[in-house]
Design a protein around this motif. Sequence first.
Motif, PDB file in Angstrom:
ATOM      1  N   PHE A  43      42.117  44.943  45.138  1.00 20.25           N
ATOM      2  CA  PHE A  43      41.275  43.997  44.411  1.00 20.25           C
ATOM      3  C   PHE A  43      40.015  43.609  45.192  1.00 20.25           C
ATOM      4  O   PHE A  43      39.027  43.181  44.599  1.00 20.25           O
ATOM      5  CB  PHE A  43      42.057  42.708  44.118  1.00 20.25           C
ATOM      6  CG  PHE A  43      42.706  42.685  42.761  1.00 20.25           C
ATOM      7  CD1 PHE A  43      41.943  42.626  41.610  1.00 20.25           C
ATOM      8  CD2 PHE A  43      44.089  42.718  42.641  1.00 20.25           C
ATOM      9  CE1 PHE A  43      42.540  42.590  40.380  1.00 20.25           C
ATOM     10  CE2 PHE A  43      44.699  42.692  41.403  1.00 20.25           C
ATOM     11  CZ  PHE A  43      43.929  42.627  40.260  1.00 20.25           C
ATOM     12  N   ARG A  44      40.036  43.712  46.525  1.00 18.13           N
ATOM     13  CA  ARG A  44      38.970  43.141  47.337  1.00 18.13           C
ATOM     14  C   ARG A  44      37.573  43.680  47.022  1.00 18.13           C
ATOM     15  O   ARG A  44      36.626  42.901  46.934  1.00 18.13           O
ATOM     16  CB  ARG A  44      39.279  43.328  48.828  1.00 18.13           C
ATOM     17  CG  ARG A  44      40.231  42.233  49.338  1.00 18.13           C
ATOM     18  CD  ARG A  44      40.602  42.438  50.775  1.00 18.13           C
ATOM     19  NE  ARG A  44      41.399  41.298  51.247  1.00 18.13           N
ATOM     20  CZ  ARG A  44      42.169  41.345  52.318  1.00 18.13           C
ATOM     21  NH1 ARG A  44      42.253  42.453  53.022  1.00 18.13           N
ATOM     22  NH2 ARG A  44      42.857  40.277  52.697  1.00 18.13           N
ATOM     23  N   SER A 142      38.352  44.174  58.608  1.00 11.98           N
ATOM     24  CA  SER A 142      38.577  43.559  59.921  1.00 11.98           C
ATOM     25  C   SER A 142      39.955  42.914  59.955  1.00 11.98           C
ATOM     26  O   SER A 142      40.337  42.204  59.020  1.00 11.98           O
ATOM     27  CB  SER A 142      37.523  42.482  60.216  1.00 11.98           C
ATOM     28  OG  SER A 142      36.230  43.034  60.246  1.00 11.98           O
ATOM     29  N   GLU A 143      40.680  43.176  61.021  1.00 12.60           N
ATOM     30  CA  GLU A 143      41.948  42.482  61.273  1.00 12.60           C
ATOM     31  C   GLU A 143      41.642  41.266  62.131  1.00 12.60           C
ATOM     32  O   GLU A 143      40.961  41.375  63.153  1.00 12.60           O
ATOM     33  CB  GLU A 143      42.922  43.411  61.975  1.00 12.60           C
ATOM     34  CG  GLU A 143      44.306  42.809  62.184  1.00 12.60           C
ATOM     35  CD  GLU A 143      45.241  43.798  62.846  1.00 12.60           C
ATOM     36  OE1 GLU A 143      46.004  44.453  62.129  1.00 12.60           O
ATOM     37  OE2 GLU A 143      45.182  43.926  64.084  1.00 12.60           O
ATOM     38  N   GLY A 166      26.010  36.306  52.285  1.00 11.44           N
ATOM     39  CA  GLY A 166      26.385  35.045  51.660  1.00 11.44           C
ATOM     40  C   GLY A 166      27.734  35.047  50.982  1.00 11.44           C
ATOM     41  O   GLY A 166      28.200  34.000  50.527  1.00 11.44           O
ATOM     42  N   SER A 167      28.392  36.198  50.899  1.00 12.47           N
ATOM     43  CA  SER A 167      29.708  36.258  50.260  1.00 12.47           C
ATOM     44  C   SER A 167      30.761  35.631  51.178  1.00 12.47           C
ATOM     45  O   SER A 167      30.588  35.545  52.395  1.00 12.47           O
ATOM     46  CB  SER A 167      30.080  37.706  49.945  1.00 12.47           C
ATOM     47  OG  SER A 167      30.107  38.480  51.124  1.00 12.47           O
ATOM     48  N   GLU A 168      31.861  35.174  50.577  1.00 15.58           N
ATOM     49  CA  GLU A 168      32.929  34.515  51.316  1.00 15.58           C
ATOM     50  C   GLU A 168      34.266  35.153  50.990  1.00 15.58           C
ATOM     51  O   GLU A 168      34.500  35.607  49.879  1.00 15.58           O
ATOM     52  CB  GLU A 168      32.984  33.021  50.963  1.00 15.58           C
ATOM     53  CG  GLU A 168      31.749  32.239  51.347  1.00 15.58           C
ATOM     54  CD  GLU A 168      31.918  30.746  51.074  1.00 15.58           C
ATOM     55  OE1 GLU A 168      33.004  30.348  50.586  1.00 15.58           O
ATOM     56  OE2 GLU A 168      30.975  29.987  51.342  1.00 15.58           O
ATOM     57  N   GLU A 169      35.147  35.160  51.981  1.00 13.14           N
ATOM     58  CA  GLU A 169      36.524  35.592  51.795  1.00 13.14           C
ATOM     59  C   GLU A 169      37.437  34.626  52.551  1.00 13.14           C
ATOM     60  O   GLU A 169      37.136  34.248  53.683  1.00 13.14           O
ATOM     61  CB  GLU A 169      36.755  37.000  52.339  1.00 13.14           C
ATOM     62  CG  GLU A 169      36.025  38.104  51.612  1.00 13.14           C
ATOM     63  CD  GLU A 169      36.333  39.460  52.211  1.00 13.14           C
ATOM     64  OE1 GLU A 169      37.490  39.666  52.657  1.00 13.14           O
ATOM     65  OE2 GLU A 169      35.430  40.305  52.265  1.00 13.14           O
ATOM     66  N   THR A 170      38.547  34.238  51.929  1.00 15.44           N
ATOM     67  CA  THR A 170      39.554  33.449  52.623  1.00 15.44           C
ATOM     68  C   THR A 170      40.469  34.401  53.379  1.00 15.44           C
ATOM     69  O   THR A 170      41.123  35.254  52.781  1.00 15.44           O
ATOM     70  CB  THR A 170      40.377  32.607  51.634  1.00 15.44           C
ATOM     71  OG1 THR A 170      39.499  31.697  50.958  1.00 15.44           O
ATOM     72  CG2 THR A 170      41.452  31.804  52.363  1.00 15.44           C
ATOM     73  N   VAL A 171      40.484  34.262  54.699  1.00 16.40           N
ATOM     74  CA  VAL A 171      41.258  35.160  55.546  1.00 16.40           C
ATOM     75  C   VAL A 171      42.733  34.777  55.533  1.00 16.40           C
ATOM     76  O   VAL A 171      43.613  35.617  55.376  1.00 16.40           O
ATOM     77  CB  VAL A 171      40.712  35.137  56.987  1.00 16.40           C
ATOM     78  CG1 VAL A 171      41.600  35.944  57.917  1.00 16.40           C
ATOM     79  CG2 VAL A 171      39.283  35.670  57.019  1.00 16.40           C
ATOM     80  N   ALA A 191      37.812  42.146  54.094  1.00 11.07           N
ATOM     81  CA  ALA A 191      37.262  43.439  53.687  1.00 11.07           C
ATOM     82  C   ALA A 191      35.977  43.768  54.443  1.00 11.07           C
ATOM     83  O   ALA A 191      35.547  44.919  54.466  1.00 11.07           O
ATOM     84  CB  ALA A 191      36.994  43.436  52.177  1.00 11.07           C
ATOM     85  N   MET A 192      35.353  42.765  55.069  1.00 12.37           N
ATOM     86  CA  MET A 192      34.104  42.995  55.810  1.00 12.37           C
ATOM     87  C   MET A 192      34.371  43.602  57.180  1.00 12.37           C
ATOM     88  O   MET A 192      35.359  43.276  57.831  1.00 12.37           O
ATOM     89  CB  MET A 192      33.361  41.667  56.033  1.00 12.37           C
ATOM     90  CG  MET A 192      33.017  40.899  54.797  1.00 12.37           C
ATOM     91  SD  MET A 192      32.173  39.346  55.262  1.00 12.37           S
ATOM     92  CE  MET A 192      32.390  38.398  53.744  1.00 12.37           C
ATOM     93  N   GLN A 193      33.470  44.466  57.638  1.00 15.07           N
ATOM     94  CA  GLN A 193      33.459  44.890  59.024  1.00 15.07           C
ATOM     95  C   GLN A 193      32.873  43.760  59.875  1.00 15.07           C
ATOM     96  O   GLN A 193      32.151  42.901  59.369  1.00 15.07           O
ATOM     97  CB  GLN A 193      32.617  46.156  59.195  1.00 15.07           C
ATOM     98  CG  GLN A 193      33.177  47.378  58.470  1.00 15.07           C
ATOM     99  CD  GLN A 193      34.425  47.939  59.142  1.00 15.07           C
ATOM    100  OE1 GLN A 193      34.518  47.936  60.365  1.00 15.07           O
ATOM    101  NE2 GLN A 193      35.373  48.403  58.349  1.00 15.07           N
TER     102      GLN A 193
END
Length: 217
Positions: A43-44, A142-143, A166-171, A191-193
């Motif tokens: 989904f990411r 990224s782990e 500017g995008s956000e992800e909850t880790v 999902a980001m490097q």
Amino acid sequence: MWSQDRHHDVGAYALGVLDEVEAFHFEGHLRECPRCAVQVAEFRPAARQLMLYRRATPRSVHPFAGPGPRLLDRLLDEVGNRNRAGRRRWLFAVAASVVFAVGGPAVAILAGPGEQKTAVAATDTKTGVWAEVKAADKLWGSEIDVQVKDASGPRVCQLVVIGKDGSEETVTSWMAPDHTDTPSAMKGGAAMQREDISHFEVRSDGERLVTLKSPWG
């Protein structure tokens, strides 16, 4: 919005529409369910594109208006990159998600040269919250490991990664324990490097508790 069948909440979690408590409980399920871990990874990319579209679209634009050239360019670039990576990249992403969900020494098998974690730490003088984030590039993003000292618990907290676009992800999310200086340690993934990350924020109920600037960009 909580479903009796937790598998059904994977889409809502990946798109970020669960509230803090629901997301916290679902992540407990995620650690024990490789199937949901795989689906979250799938989904990411879609969730990321929806976030980019939302941020690039003025409030005055109708949600069903036709996309502009910039959005189409971004989507084409994303599709091109994914196609060039091929099925091998997708299989590694699925494998990494399953290993992360179930834990175990097999994580080392997926690590390649130069993937050692490097750290950044910060303390917010206003809230008194300290955090340390370690991140390593993976084929799927990224782990991330995080440790947080928060003496103002109990409260639900999240580690949020903010991209340079500017995008956000909850880790990850967790419940800060009641009035303790002992660090809470969590693991998650984005999902980001690392080179695409601007900074990290530890938040609780919309409040920013501490910000950590990325040293990798």
